[in-house]
Write an enzyme that holds these catalytic residues in place. Structure first.
Site, mmCIF file in Angstrom:
data_model
loop_
_atom_site.group_PDB
_atom_site.id
_atom_site.type_symbol
_atom_site.label_atom_id
_atom_site.label_comp_id
_atom_site.label_asym_id
_atom_site.label_seq_id
_atom_site.Cartn_x
_atom_site.Cartn_y
_atom_site.Cartn_z
ATOM 1 N NE ARG A 113 118.299 -46.790 0.604
ATOM 2 C CZ ARG A 113 118.611 -47.159 -0.634
ATOM 3 N NH1 ARG A 113 118.051 -46.585 -1.669
ATOM 4 N NH2 ARG A 113 119.470 -48.131 -0.838
ATOM 5 C CG ASP A 135 110.043 -55.721 -0.403
ATOM 6 O OD1 ASP A 135 109.788 -55.584 0.812
ATOM 7 O OD2 ASP A 135 110.102 -54.766 -1.201
#
Length: 209
Positions: free
Chosen positions: A104, A203
């Protein structure tokens, strides 16, 4: 317009509820993502073509059904999509695996492609683009763009959790593709996280922050 389907099997919903919990460990999270992907595979591959084949049982020769040899490709969007690959491959081990990597952009917040590695005959394959989350739709749209740019025409998108906003954007950008999800959640929040969602899938899969 492509098909949109929420695969609401009780086993999938049960495992997804555990997956969402803050207390679920990295190890358990990883295993659950694989298990849910595998269970979703039964529905995702419901329309695979069959052909007649003659076999011999201990009793007699008989005409039965087998998969018609349609070429398949599983393409995860890196990095979180990797978590779904083994579960799907356990059902169709002959499928080829490609990769599309994105990050991103910190300023625009838009996804940027940094890696595309696909089977050479991608245009001949039924392609399953996989990513645990369909949030804003940006990564999925760019992923489908990448596949179409390289000749793929038969594409399905498979995710675990989707937001209505992401589904709408992906369907508007690519109305021809089928979308499968284990859950259609409520909305996106101000940070573009799915609510209630399950946090950052990457994550939680890899134990990073």
């Amino acid at each position: 317009m492509g098909n949109f389907q929420v695969i609401a099997h009780p086993l999938i919903q049960h495992k997804l509820s555990i997956l969402r919990r803050t207390t679920t460990s990295t190890k358990d999270f990883r295993e659950l993502v694989n298990e849910i992907a595998m269970l979703m595979g039964y529905e995702v591959w419901r329309d695979l073509p069959l052909e007649d084949v003659e076999i011999e049982t201990p009793i007699t020769k008989t005409i039965q059904k087998q998969l018609a040899g349609k070429k398949l490709a599983i393409v995860p969007i890196l990095r979180a999509g990797i978590g779904m690959v083994d579960g799907l491959l356990s059902l169709v081990p002959a499928a080829k695996v490609g990769h599309i990597g994105m990050y991103r952009d910190e300023e625009t917040l838009e996804p940027v492609e940094y890696l595309v590695k696909l089977p050479e005959d991608i245009e001949q394959r039924q392609v399953f683009l996989v990513d645990p989350m369909l949030a804003t739709g940006g990564s999925a749209i760019l992923g489908v763009d990448s596949l179409k740019k390289r000749g793929a025409t038969n594409i399905k998108f498979v995710c675990l959790v989707a937001a209505p906003e992401g589904v709408a954007k992906l369907r508007a950008a690519h109305p021809d593709i089928d979308i499968y999800t284990a859950a259609l959640d409520e909305k996106l929040n101000e940070q573009s996280y799915i609510v209630p969602g399950l946090g950052d899938a990457g994550d939680r899969l890899f134990g990073t922050k």
